[in-house]
Design an enzyme around this catalytic site. Structure first.
Site, short mmCIF file in Angstrom:
data_model
loop_
_atom_site.label_atom_id
_atom_site.label_comp_id
_atom_site.label_asym_id
_atom_site.label_seq_id
_atom_site.Cartn_x
_atom_site.Cartn_y
_atom_site.Cartn_z
N LYS A 3 -27.18 -6.41 -12.92
CA LYS A 3 -27.08 -7.83 -12.57
C LYS A 3 -27.68 -8.05 -11.18
O LYS A 3 -27.29 -7.34 -10.25
CB LYS A 3 -25.60 -8.26 -12.59
CG LYS A 3 -25.38 -9.73 -12.28
CD LYS A 3 -23.89 -10.08 -12.26
CE LYS A 3 -23.67 -11.55 -11.97
NZ LYS A 3 -22.25 -11.91 -11.90
N LYS A 36 -24.91 -4.11 -9.32
CA LYS A 36 -24.80 -5.54 -9.05
C LYS A 36 -25.34 -5.79 -7.65
O LYS A 36 -24.76 -5.36 -6.65
CB LYS A 36 -23.35 -6.01 -9.15
CG LYS A 36 -23.18 -7.52 -8.93
CD LYS A 36 -21.72 -7.93 -9.08
CE LYS A 36 -21.54 -9.42 -8.86
NZ LYS A 36 -20.12 -9.82 -8.98
#
Length: 330
Positions: free
Chosen positions: A253, A200
């Site tokens: 992400k 992320k």
């Protein structure tokens, strides 16, 4: 006579039928996890200005929205709560309240739609008065990794009790997958999956999401726990740790600016790989389409196909209902 090519790849492009026959990557509604936003109240659906077509729903309207999406063939959902500021504190205690907005609604969704998959979010920021994913030291401002694990574990346990099928730790604290796995297993929830936010990145594309939840940090940023977007090999290190700690699925992400990372991770693991086509990526396509600069529908399908082509087995995307409509039309 000039030399003519012997090999002619264009022969496989000469008609729509043949192009469809040899197409390598296909999207289906089974690929989609639809992130949805939840607010307190009754009979409200408030459009998010920075995410055209996306709404914050009260629980009753969210049930209606999920029903609509199920009819379109979408079977997986990731709800995110917008919590009233009065319920926030530095230890995110509201995250464990079974009568609170989030857990109450998750349980209700699961009762009404027992056959769908619900992926819940584990991070402190929606419930934190500091707006960070972990506990903030009041003096130094440091995000306290190990102290945060206890909160995250109890949050995950409360979500499992409410009916979550998949726990999604998005906090990026070190060791949280192992901690959550141990908490779940020791409390009788060994059947609940963990989809770790493995890589992320600290991205500029999260802005509309933070608008939706009013969850931006009150001071500082998230760069001491989210990853540097210039790094590639770091994602593989995080992958190895998450695999060793017991993750069932791994996530990248954002997605669109990180297609190379999706492919790197896909090549390095046998676990299912997911990708989050995030709010800013969605907003760019919608804004350009509203201005007449691009064909929004075609751009949407191209974006989603590129994410799957890169190696994603599933895609969290705000485009899910629109894309499902396109797929239904054929």
């Amino acid at each position: 006579m000039p030399n003519v090519p012997t090999h002619r790849p264009r022969r496989n492009r000469k008609s729509q039928v043949i192009r469809d026959m040899v197409q390598e990557t296909r999207l289906t509604t089974h690929d989609f996890i639809y992130p949805v936003f939840l607010i307190e109240g009754q009979s409200k659906a408030l459009e998010i200005h920075s995410m055209p077509g996306i709404y914050r729903f009260t629980a009753d309207r969210l049930i209606d929205e999920i029903g609509r999406c199920v009819e379109l063939g979408i079977k997986s959902f990731a709800p995110f709560p917008a919590i009233n500021d009065s319920l926030k504190d530095r230890l995110a205690q509201e995250s464990k309240n079974p009568e609170g907005l989030y857990l109450r609604t998750v349980a209700d969704i699961k009762r009404q739609f027992p056959d769908i998959a619900i992926m819940t979010d584990v991070a402190m920021d929606p419930y934190s008065s500091d707006g960070h994913d972990g506990i903030v030291d009041v003096d130094s401002g440091e995000i306290l990794n190990d102290a945060s694990l206890e909160v995250l574990g109890q949050m995950a346990l409360a979500q499992a009790r409410a009916g979550a099928d998949i726990i999604g730790p998005s906090d990026m604290m070190d060791g949280r997958v192992a901690w959550i796995r141990d908490v779940l297993d020791s409390n009788g929830f060994s059947h609940v999956s963990i989809m770790s936010y493995t890589a992320k990145y600290a991205s500029a594309f999260y802005g509309p999401f933070r608008d939706a939840l009013d969850s931006a940090p009150k001071r500082g940023d998230k760069k001491t726990y989210q990853m540097n977007y210039a790094n590639r090999l770091e994602a593989l290190r995080e992958l190895a740790l998450d695999e060793a700690e017991g993750a069932d699925m791994v996530m990248i992400k954002p997605a669109l600016s990180y297609l190379d990372i999706i492919r790197e991770v896909k090549n390095a693991t046998n676990l299912p790989v997911t990708a989050y086509n995030i709010s800013g990526e969605y907003a760019m396509v919608k804004a350009a389409a509203q201005n007449g600069w691009i064909d929004g529908e075609k751009a949407m399908m191209e974006v989603l196909t590129s994410i799957k082509r890169a190696g994603a087995d599933a895609i969290l995307t705000y485009f899910a209902p629109d894309a499902a409509e396109v797929l239904r039309r054929g």
